[in-house]
Structures are given as structure tokens and as C-alpha cells.
Write a protein that holds these residues in place. Sequence first.
Motif, PDB file in Angstrom:
ATOM      1  N   LEU A  33       0.811  -1.223   0.000  1.00  0.00           N
ATOM      2  CA  LEU A  33       0.000   0.000   0.000  1.00  0.00           C
ATOM      3  C   LEU A  33       0.844   1.273   0.000  1.00  0.00           C
ATOM      4  CD1 LEU A  33      -2.927  -0.897   2.450  1.00  0.00           C
ATOM      5  CD2 LEU A  33      -2.789  -1.202  -0.029  1.00  0.00           C
ATOM      6  N   VAL A  34       2.162   1.129  -0.082  1.00  0.00           N
ATOM      7  CA  VAL A  34       3.034   2.309  -0.117  1.00  0.00           C
ATOM      8  C   VAL A  34       2.834   3.052  -1.438  1.00  0.00           C
ATOM      9  CG1 VAL A  34       5.421   3.122  -0.177  1.00  0.00           C
ATOM     10  CG2 VAL A  34       4.753   1.302   1.410  1.00  0.00           C
ATOM     11  N   THR A  35       2.531   4.347  -1.351  1.00  0.00           N
ATOM     12  CA  THR A  35       2.306   5.155  -2.548  1.00  0.00           C
ATOM     13  C   THR A  35       3.298   6.306  -2.697  1.00  0.00           C
ATOM     14  OG1 THR A  35       0.628   6.376  -1.280  1.00  0.00           O
ATOM     15  CG2 THR A  35      -0.158   4.634  -2.773  1.00  0.00           C
ATOM     16  N   LYS A  36       3.898   6.755  -1.593  1.00  0.00           N
ATOM     17  CA  LYS A  36       4.886   7.829  -1.652  1.00  0.00           C
ATOM     18  C   LYS A  36       5.988   7.527  -0.642  1.00  0.00           C
ATOM     19  CE  LYS A  36       1.614  11.509  -2.937  1.00  0.00           C
ATOM     20  NZ  LYS A  36       1.016  12.808  -2.514  1.00  0.00           N
ATOM     21  N   THR A  37       7.194   7.988  -0.971  1.00  0.00           N
ATOM     22  CA  THR A  37       8.331   7.736  -0.076  1.00  0.00           C
ATOM     23  C   THR A  37       9.256   8.950   0.037  1.00  0.00           C
ATOM     24  OG1 THR A  37       9.501   6.716  -1.944  1.00  0.00           O
ATOM     25  CG2 THR A  37       8.363   5.230  -0.408  1.00  0.00           C
TER      26      THR A  37
ATOM     27  N   LEU B  15      10.765  11.604   1.876  1.00  0.00           N
ATOM     28  CA  LEU B  15      10.969  12.055   3.248  1.00  0.00           C
ATOM     29  C   LEU B  15       9.959  11.470   4.226  1.00  0.00           C
ATOM     30  CD1 LEU B  15      11.813  15.802   2.588  1.00  0.00           C
ATOM     31  CD2 LEU B  15      13.378  13.881   2.824  1.00  0.00           C
ATOM     32  N   GLY B  16       9.466  10.288   3.930  1.00  0.00           N
ATOM     33  CA  GLY B  16       8.522   9.608   4.808  1.00  0.00           C
ATOM     34  C   GLY B  16       7.760   8.567   4.024  1.00  0.00           C
ATOM     35  N   THR B  17       7.188   7.605   4.731  1.00  0.00           N
ATOM     36  CA  THR B  17       6.461   6.519   4.078  1.00  0.00           C
ATOM     37  C   THR B  17       4.964   6.772   4.174  1.00  0.00           C
ATOM     38  OG1 THR B  17       8.227   4.952   4.560  1.00  0.00           O
ATOM     39  CG2 THR B  17       6.060   4.030   4.084  1.00  0.00           C
ATOM     40  N   VAL B  18       4.300   6.754   3.025  1.00  0.00           N
ATOM     41  CA  VAL B  18       2.867   7.020   2.930  1.00  0.00           C
ATOM     42  C   VAL B  18       2.153   5.761   2.450  1.00  0.00           C
ATOM     43  CG1 VAL B  18       1.066   8.450   1.879  1.00  0.00           C
ATOM     44  CG2 VAL B  18       3.322   9.440   2.371  1.00  0.00           C
ATOM     45  N   LEU B  19       1.080   5.391   3.161  1.00  0.00           N
ATOM     46  CA  LEU B  19       0.246   4.260   2.785  1.00  0.00           C
ATOM     47  C   LEU B  19      -1.109   4.775   2.334  1.00  0.00           C
ATOM     48  CD1 LEU B  19       0.901   2.008   5.939  1.00  0.00           C
ATOM     49  CD2 LEU B  19       2.142   1.961   3.764  1.00  0.00           C
ATOM     50  N   THR B  20      -1.664   4.176   1.278  1.00  0.00           N
ATOM     51  CA  THR B  20      -2.966   4.590   0.748  1.00  0.00           C
ATOM     52  C   THR B  20      -3.797   3.352   0.433  1.00  0.00           C
ATOM     53  OG1 THR B  20      -1.927   6.532  -0.264  1.00  0.00           O
ATOM     54  CG2 THR B  20      -4.151   5.975  -0.998  1.00  0.00           C
ATOM     55  N   ASN B  21      -5.049   3.331   0.898  1.00  0.00           N
ATOM     56  CA  ASN B  21      -5.900   2.171   0.620  1.00  0.00           C
ATOM     57  C   ASN B  21      -6.643   2.339  -0.705  1.00  0.00           C
ATOM     58  OD1 ASN B  21      -8.178   3.796   1.071  1.00  0.00           O
ATOM     59  ND2 ASN B  21      -8.644   2.907   3.071  1.00  0.00           N
ATOM     60  N   ALA B  22      -7.446   1.362  -1.052  1.00  0.00           N
ATOM     61  CA  ALA B  22      -8.139   1.350  -2.338  1.00  0.00           C
ATOM     62  C   ALA B  22      -9.183   2.454  -2.446  1.00  0.00           C
ATOM     63  CB  ALA B  22      -8.799  -0.006  -2.564  1.00  0.00           C
ATOM     64  N   HIS B  23      -9.588   3.038  -1.312  1.00  0.00           N
ATOM     65  CA  HIS B  23     -10.595   4.105  -1.309  1.00  0.00           C
ATOM     66  C   HIS B  23      -9.965   5.499  -1.290  1.00  0.00           C
ATOM     67  CE1 HIS B  23     -13.661   1.054  -0.601  1.00  0.00           C
ATOM     68  NE2 HIS B  23     -12.850   0.535   0.286  1.00  0.00           N
ATOM     69  N   GLY B  24      -8.639   5.559  -1.328  1.00  0.00           N
ATOM     70  CA  GLY B  24      -7.948   6.843  -1.362  1.00  0.00           C
ATOM     71  C   GLY B  24      -7.586   7.407  -0.009  1.00  0.00           C
ATOM     72  N   ALA B  25      -7.945   6.717   1.077  1.00  0.00           N
ATOM     73  CA  ALA B  25      -7.552   7.181   2.415  1.00  0.00           C
ATOM     74  C   ALA B  25      -6.074   6.878   2.618  1.00  0.00           C
ATOM     75  CB  ALA B  25      -8.375   6.487   3.485  1.00  0.00           C
ATOM     76  N   SER B  26      -5.344   7.842   3.151  1.00  0.00           N
ATOM     77  CA  SER B  26      -3.898   7.649   3.308  1.00  0.00           C
ATOM     78  C   SER B  26      -3.437   8.062   4.697  1.00  0.00           C
ATOM     79  CB  SER B  26      -3.136   8.449   2.246  1.00  0.00           C
ATOM     80  OG  SER B  26      -3.294   9.840   2.462  1.00  0.00           O
ATOM     81  N   ILE B  27      -2.259   7.568   5.050  1.00  0.00           N
ATOM     82  CA  ILE B  27      -1.604   7.951   6.286  1.00  0.00           C
ATOM     83  C   ILE B  27      -0.111   8.046   6.000  1.00  0.00           C
ATOM     84  CG2 ILE B  27      -1.400   5.549   7.087  1.00  0.00           C
ATOM     85  CD1 ILE B  27      -2.027   8.647   9.296  1.00  0.00           C
ATOM     86  N   SER B  28       0.528   9.096   6.496  1.00  0.00           N
ATOM     87  CA  SER B  28       1.934   9.324   6.166  1.00  0.00           C
ATOM     88  C   SER B  28       2.811   9.340   7.416  1.00  0.00           C
ATOM     89  CB  SER B  28       2.088  10.643   5.401  1.00  0.00           C
ATOM     90  OG  SER B  28       1.707  11.737   6.214  1.00  0.00           O
ATOM     91  N   THR B  29       4.107   9.202   7.173  1.00  0.00           N
ATOM     92  CA  THR B  29       5.145   9.229   8.200  1.00  0.00           C
ATOM     93  C   THR B  29       4.877   8.162   9.268  1.00  0.00           C
ATOM     94  OG1 THR B  29       5.100  11.640   7.846  1.00  0.00           O
ATOM     95  CG2 THR B  29       6.629  10.832   9.463  1.00  0.00           C
ATOM     96  N   VAL B  30       4.693   6.930   8.804  1.00  0.00           N
ATOM     97  CA  VAL B  30       4.368   5.820   9.713  1.00  0.00           C
ATOM     98  C   VAL B  30       5.609   5.152  10.295  1.00  0.00           C
ATOM     99  CG1 VAL B  30       2.222   5.359   8.461  1.00  0.00           C
ATOM    100  CG2 VAL B  30       4.292   4.081   7.856  1.00  0.00           C
ATOM    101  N   GLU B  31       6.801   5.471   9.772  1.00  0.00           N
ATOM    102  CA  GLU B  31       7.987   4.651  10.043  1.00  0.00           C
ATOM    103  C   GLU B  31       8.464   4.642  11.495  1.00  0.00           C
ATOM    104  OE1 GLU B  31       9.097   8.636   8.143  1.00  0.00           O
ATOM    105  OE2 GLU B  31       7.748   6.972   7.616  1.00  0.00           O
ATOM    106  N   HIS B  32       8.367   5.770  12.200  1.00  0.00           N
ATOM    107  CA  HIS B  32       8.882   5.798  13.573  1.00  0.00           C
ATOM    108  C   HIS B  32       7.960   5.024  14.516  1.00  0.00           C
ATOM    109  CE1 HIS B  32      10.998   9.840  12.470  1.00  0.00           C
ATOM    110  NE2 HIS B  32      11.488   8.796  11.811  1.00  0.00           N
ATOM    111  N   LEU B  33       6.656   5.114  14.307  1.00  0.00           N
ATOM    112  CA  LEU B  33       5.717   4.318  15.094  1.00  0.00           C
ATOM    113  C   LEU B  33       5.876   2.835  14.768  1.00  0.00           C
ATOM    114  CD1 LEU B  33       3.373   3.902  17.043  1.00  0.00           C
ATOM    115  CD2 LEU B  33       1.805   4.470  15.161  1.00  0.00           C
ATOM    116  N   MET B  34       6.018   2.500  13.486  1.00  0.00           N
ATOM    117  CA  MET B  34       6.209   1.108  13.102  1.00  0.00           C
ATOM    118  C   MET B  34       7.502   0.553  13.704  1.00  0.00           C
ATOM    119  SD  MET B  34       3.551   0.106  11.466  1.00  0.00           S
ATOM    120  CE  MET B  34       4.192  -1.488  10.939  1.00  0.00           C
ATOM    121  N   ALA B  35       8.537   1.370  13.769  1.00  0.00           N
ATOM    122  CA  ALA B  35       9.786   0.928  14.387  1.00  0.00           C
ATOM    123  C   ALA B  35       9.579   0.649  15.879  1.00  0.00           C
ATOM    124  CB  ALA B  35      10.882   1.969  14.190  1.00  0.00           C
ATOM    125  N   ALA B  36       8.788   1.499  16.551  1.00  0.00           N
ATOM    126  CA  ALA B  36       8.489   1.263  17.964  1.00  0.00           C
ATOM    127  C   ALA B  36       7.750  -0.061  18.135  1.00  0.00           C
ATOM    128  CB  ALA B  36       7.656   2.418  18.525  1.00  0.00           C
TER     129      ALA B  36
END
Length: 306
Positions: free
Chosen positions: A67-71, A73-94
Motif C-alpha cells: 500500500l506504499v504510494t509515496k516515499t 521524506l517519509g512513508t505514505v500508505l494509501t488504501n483502495a478508497h484513497g484514504a492515506s496515512i503518512s510518516t508511519v515509520e517511527h511508530l512502526m519501528a516502535a
Amino acid sequence: MFDEPANDLRAAATVRGTVRLVGVGLHTGEDCELIIEPVPAGQGIRFIRSDLEGPMAQRTIAADPALVTKTQLGTVLTNAHGASISTVEHLMAAFAMLGITEADVFIDGPEIPILDGSSKNFLEAIEKVGVRVYPHTIEPIAPKGEVTVAQGDSWAIAEPLPEGSGAEVILDVTIDFDHPSIGLQRIIIEGDRETILKEVAEARTFTELRHVEALREIGLARGGSLENAIVLNDEGVMNEGGIRMEREFVRHKALDLVGDLYLLGAPLGCKITAHKPGHTLNTALANALAADERESFAREPMVATA
């Protein structure tokens, strides 16, 4: 509080209670609230945009490298409906460093808050409520051969752990920046997720002052400050007190790598060597590892049962 065995590499786990954090988005500059809720084993990690209207399924974005759509200066995820969330990497690392494999992350904006620019505040908030370990196992990412990705002069290799290695994971990360305060830096981390936590958890994101205005003109770094990033000018580090630790820059790149690879939803059980990594390379490796896993599964012989 941690359930036993809290350090089981293969155990599925979630948070023991609700975790709340408030901060600013690094790129949007918008204030946002993040709430992490425990979920049953087998669900995985999901981001849910509480600020959007519509059915929950349309506002939910799975932690998935596909679901990665942009990278930039940060990782952005976007679902099939166009909803996205960005800069997930530091939380995912935790999540990776605490072994959390299951969680719903509710967020009232398009970006995870940057907090102090590392995983430190996420870890502290989660550790206050504790981790619940499930009696379910998660198979680690353990390719049987080399999985390689390359982009320009950047490259990364995932491969089996060396024979006889007592480590659960090995990270070998090198960066090379044309700035006298950074230059060529390398870190090798060999051990388990607790080793990774000790080595990289507090390493902050960084940028050069000369890049900030250009980034803001294209809608990035609007929430960046000396409170959430290391900023460098021609003379060196502008932050009061300087860097937190030796080679903080390469440690942060290792942190980003850990977070991006955790989009796979499982701990690493291999050696990762990364030369000049960034989010584009990291997520390309995550997708290559996912493809390798599918191919390995398809090649496994079917076992007949009576």
C-alpha cells in the motif's frame, strides 16, 4: 507491564490498554491525536482515519508494503478508497522493537505525529500501559537466499543469518552524506529487537537548513523544528546540546529501515545490509521480501493427509 514471554521473537502481541499521544505532523504542520487500541491476535496493525467520514472499512489502511504510494521524506500508505496515512515509520519501528504485531491506530489527521523525531516517545507511551503477549506465533522474515534491491548508488540485501550466528537479526547500515558533520557512517547491530532498541530508538530524523525552505514550498517539513529534528547548517548541528549519541545520523537511518520493513507484519530473522538507504529503498526491499515469501510458499510441496 509485560506479559511473559515479553521477549519471545515469534509471539504475537498487542498493547495492554489504550495509548494516547498528541503532536504535530512533520510535513503537514497540523496538530493531531493518535490513539492505539489493543486488538485480537491475527488482525495485524491497521491505521484508521477518525477524521474522515464514511464506513470504517473505507477509512482503514493496513500496515502493508503493497500500500506504499509515496516515499519522499517519509512513508505514505494509501488504501483502495484513497484514504492515506503518512510518516508511519517511527511508530512502526516502535512496534517492531516491542514486538507488537496487532494494533488499531486511530488518527485524526493524515500524518502520524513526529513527536521528538525518533521512536522514543512512542516507546515510552506504550511501555506505560504494557504489552500483552498472545499464545500465537509469528514466523519471522527469513529468506532462504539473497533478496536484493538497488536504486542508483543505493542498495540493500536481505539474506540468511550466517551459520552459527547466535543473533536473531543483523543490521549493517552505511550512509554517506556530503556534509562535514555526517560524512561516511556505518553501524552494525547484531542481536535481537532489544539490541536494536538500545542502539537506535532515540536517534532523531535530520535535515539541512538550506533544504527547509524548498521543502516547505512543496508542502513538506511545515511542522519541522529543532524540537523534532536535527538541523544542520554550514557550521554543523544547530540543536542546543548537539547530537544525542555517536553516529546518530546512521542510527536514524537504521531506525527508518526497521520501521519500513515492519510493514511486513513480522520480526526480522535474517541479515540486512543497506547502503545509503531511504524510504524508497526500504519499502522496495519490503515488497521484494513479501514476493520472496509468496514464491517460497508456492514452491513448498503439498503434504497429503489421510
